[in-house]
Each structure stands twice: as structure tokens, then as C-alpha cells.
Motif scaffolding. Structure first.
Motif, short mmCIF file in Angstrom:
data_model
loop_
_atom_site.label_atom_id
_atom_site.label_comp_id
_atom_site.label_asym_id
_atom_site.label_seq_id
_atom_site.Cartn_x
_atom_site.Cartn_y
_atom_site.Cartn_z
N GLY A 194 0.34 -1.31 -0.09
CA GLY A 194 -0.11 0.11 -0.42
C GLY A 194 1.08 1.24 0.39
O GLY A 194 2.22 1.45 0.50
N GLY A 195 0.11 2.15 -0.11
CA GLY A 195 0.91 3.69 -0.09
C GLY A 195 1.47 3.65 1.10
O GLY A 195 2.68 4.85 1.63
N THR A 196 1.53 3.39 2.50
CA THR A 196 1.77 3.22 3.52
C THR A 196 2.72 2.16 4.28
O THR A 196 3.73 2.27 4.52
CB THR A 196 0.82 4.41 4.67
N LYS A 254 1.19 -5.44 4.05
CA LYS A 254 1.24 -6.58 4.85
C LYS A 254 1.31 -7.92 4.15
O LYS A 254 1.26 -7.75 2.56
CB LYS A 254 -0.25 -5.96 4.46
N VAL A 298 -10.11 2.56 4.52
CA VAL A 298 -10.02 3.56 5.40
C VAL A 298 -8.09 3.53 5.04
O VAL A 298 -7.43 2.68 6.42
CB VAL A 298 -9.96 4.36 6.80
N GLY A 299 -7.56 3.38 4.98
CA GLY A 299 -6.09 3.53 4.38
C GLY A 299 -4.92 4.76 4.95
O GLY A 299 -5.67 5.49 5.06
N SER A 300 -3.90 4.75 3.35
CA SER A 300 -3.78 6.34 3.41
C SER A 300 -5.31 7.15 2.57
O SER A 300 -4.75 8.30 3.44
CB SER A 300 -2.72 6.48 2.20
N GLY A 311 -3.84 8.96 5.71
CA GLY A 311 -2.47 8.85 5.67
C GLY A 311 -2.64 10.37 5.63
O GLY A 311 -1.51 11.59 6.32
N LEU A 315 -2.35 11.60 9.45
CA LEU A 315 -0.80 10.80 10.71
C LEU A 315 -0.32 12.68 10.20
O LEU A 315 0.96 12.58 10.62
CB LEU A 315 -0.37 9.25 9.68
N PHE A 338 2.20 6.70 13.78
CA PHE A 338 1.14 6.43 13.93
C PHE A 338 0.84 6.28 15.60
O PHE A 338 -0.49 7.33 16.30
CB PHE A 338 0.09 5.42 13.61
N ASN A 384 -6.26 0.06 8.16
CA ASN A 384 -5.10 0.19 9.05
C ASN A 384 -5.19 1.73 10.08
O ASN A 384 -5.01 1.16 11.17
CB ASN A 384 -3.82 0.07 8.94
N PHE A 385 -6.15 2.80 9.40
CA PHE A 385 -6.21 4.10 9.79
C PHE A 385 -7.09 3.07 11.34
O PHE A 385 -6.97 4.09 12.29
CB PHE A 385 -7.49 4.78 9.56
N ARG A 411 -6.35 1.13 12.94
CA ARG A 411 -5.23 0.14 14.77
C ARG A 411 -5.46 1.02 15.50
O ARG A 411 -5.20 2.21 15.17
CB ARG A 411 -3.91 -0.52 13.34
#
Ligand code: ADP
Length: 359
Positions: free
Chosen positions: A16-18, A21, A183-185, A209, A212, A224, A315-316, A318
Motif C-alpha cells: 500500500g501507499g503507507t 501487509k 480507510v488506508g492512506s 495518511g 498522520l 502513528f 489500518n487507520f 489499528r
């Protein structure tokens, strides 16, 4: 047809962008003893499953491990590993030092990085990436996790009172239709009506993203985890302009309570307010701003599509119960209980799981 034959997909990767996995499938039955390939594989398997940290920035989420699950007629365990995509160089070096390049392997991969890093994988570690679309993989992974893990899906009980709300199991065995908010980057919103019947209906660049990035700028934090820690101790009402800051109380005519945020960061134009605000408050306000905006978009999408279940992943979420409770509250409150926010334990790993199944 050994699991370890070069064509067998035993790694699933979502670059992913950040975060990258990595899902590793470890079969229950022992691998053949003799050949050279098996020895290297055994070493890699040992390294992956016996450690919780890899290099400086790789982590295994051992609490997410799934045992005795079946993939393509094989029983085994799924291990969940992540590292920052920015550390791809060190990851490839590490893989090389463990002998990966001696094997000709195919790795199932998805995410933008599957394209971006394809060449490096081939030249550095002799790995062929078999690429899959990330949204196909995401949905496959979610359905797999739901059917192989009884406690995958949950919601928040008493969502209308954030102080009382707590996690409770949700039976997601009849999932369709549902809205999926990843909800990722950044953020993607999908309407899912069947295993292969889905469309991407919306998205926003204001995602994990953004939280962060802004948090690092505003508070000087670096990770994070640190950003979430700060946010946990802060109070966004010192930063935001609330309805009561404008009305002196509720805006009764339209049923807007005084405690509602009218303007995110709306107090920060005043220098005395800026002076009295803490890093923690700023982190909390950033988290609340981004979360509420995602909640709003999710709700609009659900209304538009006439779908009442909204599943949040990525992962937002997490180590971030603040956002989950806030999303649960927002779905509940603004829809007068007609929408339900759902969450999944393997939050950011579904794309990586899905690639193992698409292969
Ligand atoms: P992507 O595929 O875009 O990398 P993810 O679902 O992995 O998306 O989510 C990335 C987001 O997760 C980050 O923007 C950040 O908000 C959050 N996050 C959670 N844990 C971490 C971490 N250890 N490092 C960086 N970001 C993290």
C-alpha cells in the motif's frame, strides 16, 4: 503438488501507499525433508513464525494469527506481518539475506506497490509478482476471514453514548448488501451486493495518511502509535468551534446540540486560543476531524445506495478505538439508528489475504 512448489502461492502481499501487509500461510503438515529448496524454505518459515519483529520496522501481529484454517485444500496457519512501504529496500535485502533469491517463487501481490516494485522484486530476490486488483482482493479477503473466524466481525453496543459503548460480536454470515469503507492512506467506499457484485462509489483523499501527516506537522510526533497516544489524551473542543461557541447553547430549531462541532479547527484563528492548546488537543482534533468527515461520506453513500450496514476496514483503525467509537456513534446518531457501523478484527490485512485466494 507440494505446497512449496515454486508456483504455490504461500505469500500474499498488499503493498500500500503507507504499509506493506504480508500474509504467510504455514501448512500444518511437514514439508519434505531432503531437497535443497525445502531446507531454505524451512529456514524462512522458522524465521517468520518464531519472531515478532523483523529488521528495524517489520512486525508480526501475532494476536491476529489464524490457526487450522483451510486454503485450497491445505490446512495451516495464517501469519500477519507488516512493515512501512518506505522500507521496501531493507525488506528486500532482508529477504535476500535469508536465501529468498535462491528460490524461484511467485508471490501473489496487490496494491499500487505491486506495480511500482515489480522490477525490484524480480532482480533483488528472484520473485515474480502475480498481480491482482486490490478491490477484488479486499472483498475476497473479507469474506474469507468472516467465514474462517467466528469472532471476525463486531460492532459497538450503546454506540449513542461514547463513554458506555463497547465491542460486541456481530453475526456477519449474511453480509449482503453492505457498504465497505476502506480507510488506508486514502479512503475508498464500495457498495457490495454479492461476492463479485460490487462497485466503487466514492472516496476521499482525506484519510489515514492525512491524519498522520497533519498530526506530525502539528505536534512534531513521528509515528502513528504516538499520534494515537497523543490524541487519546487530548480534547478537540479546545481546537474546534462548537455549536455552543456560536449559539451559546443548542441550535434548537434544527436539533443541533451545543456540543456538536460546527467548525473543525475553528478556534485556531485566535492567537490566545492557539497559545492555550496542547499537542494532545491538536492530535485529538485532527483525529476527530478526519474521522467525522469519513463518517459523513460513508453515511451519504449508505443513504444513496439504500444499504444499512457499513463496514469499516483499513489500518487507520489499528489501535484506534477513538475513531471506531466515533464512527459507530455517528452512524447511529445521524441515521436515528437505521445504519449500523461494523468492524473487522483483521482490519488492514484483507487485501493480502484475498490475493492468496484469487491465485
Ligand atoms: P495503505 O494500503 O494505503 O498503506 P493501510 O490500510 O495500510 O493503507 O492504512 C495506512 C494508514 O494506517 C496510515 O495512513 C495510518 O493512518 C494508519 N497506520 C496504522 N498503523 C500504522 C503504522 N504502524 N505506520 C504508519 N501508519 C499506520
Amino acid at each position: 503438488n507440494s505446497l512449496y512448489s515454486s508456483s504455490m502461492p504461500w505469500f500474499g502481499m498488499d503493498i500500500g501507499g503507507t504499509l506493506t501487509k504480508l500474509v504467510y500461510f504455514e501448512p500444518n503438515d511437514d514439508e519434505p525433508e531432503d531437497d535443497k529448496e525445502a531446507k531454505v524454505l524451512r529456514k524462512i518459515r522458522h524465521y517468520l513464525t518464531k519472531n515478532a519483529a523483523y529488521g528495524k520496522t517489520g512486525h508480526r501481529d501475532s494476536h491476529l494469527q489464524l490457526d487450522n484454517v483451510e486454503i485450497r485444500d491445505k490446512k495451516g496457519s495464517l501469519h500477519f506481518i507488516r512493515f512501512p512501504t518506505a522500507e521496501m529496500g531493507s525488506f528486500l535485502q532482508l529477504a535476500r539475506s535469508k536465501g529468498m533469491a535462491k528460490l524461484l517463487t511467485t508471490v501473489c501481490a496487490t496494491g499500487g506497490g505491486a506495480f511500482k516494485f515489480e522490477e525490484e522484486f524480480r532482480t533483488e530476490v528472484n520473485m515474480q509478482l502475480q498481480k491482482f486488483d486490490e478491490l477484488d482482493a479486499l472483498i475476497k479477503g473479507i469474506l474469507y476471514a468472516e467465514t474462517h473466524n467466528r469472532t471476525e466481525c463486531y460492532y459497538y453496543e450503546n454506540a449513542s453514548d461514547i463513554n458506555l459503548s463497547k465491542k460486541a460480536r456481530f453475526d456477519f454470515s449474511q453480509p449482503y448488501p453492505f457498504i465497505l469503507v476502506n480507510v488506508g492512506s486514502g479512503v475508498s467506499v464500495l457498495a457490495v451486493r454479492g461476492p463479485t457484485d460490487y462497485k466503487r462509489i466514492s472516496g476521499t483523499s482525506l484519510g489515514g495518511g492525512t491524519f498522520l501527516g497533519l498530526c506530525c506537522l502539528l505536534t512534531g510526533c513521528n509515528t502513528f502509535e504516538e499520534a494515537i497516544q497523543l490524541a487519546t489524551k487530548g480534547d478537540h473542543t479546545k481546537v474546534d468551534k462548537l455549536v455552543r461557541d456560536i449559539y451559546g447553547g443548542d441550535y434548537e430549531r434544527f436539533g443541533l446540540p451545543g456540543s456538536l462541532v460546527a467548525s473543525s479547527f475553528g478556534q485556531m484563528n485566535l492567537s490566545d486560543r492557539r497559545q492555550s492548546v496542547s499537542r494532545e488537543d491538536l492530535a485529538n482534533a485532527t483525529l476527530v476531524t478526519i474521522t467525522n468527515n469519513i463518517g459523513l461520506i460513508a453515511r451519504m453513500c449508505a443513504l444513496n445506495e439504500k444499504i444499512d450496514k457499513v463496514v469499516f476496514v483499513g489500518n487507520f483503525l489499528r489501535v484506534n478505538p477513538i475513531s471506531m467509537k466515533l464512527l459507530a456513534f455517528a452512524m447511529d446518531y445521524w441515521s436515528k439508528n437505521s445504519l449500523k457501523a461494523l468492524f473487522l478484527e483483521h482490519e488492514g490485512y484483507f487485501g493480502a489475504i484475498g490475493t492468496l485466494l484469487l491465485a
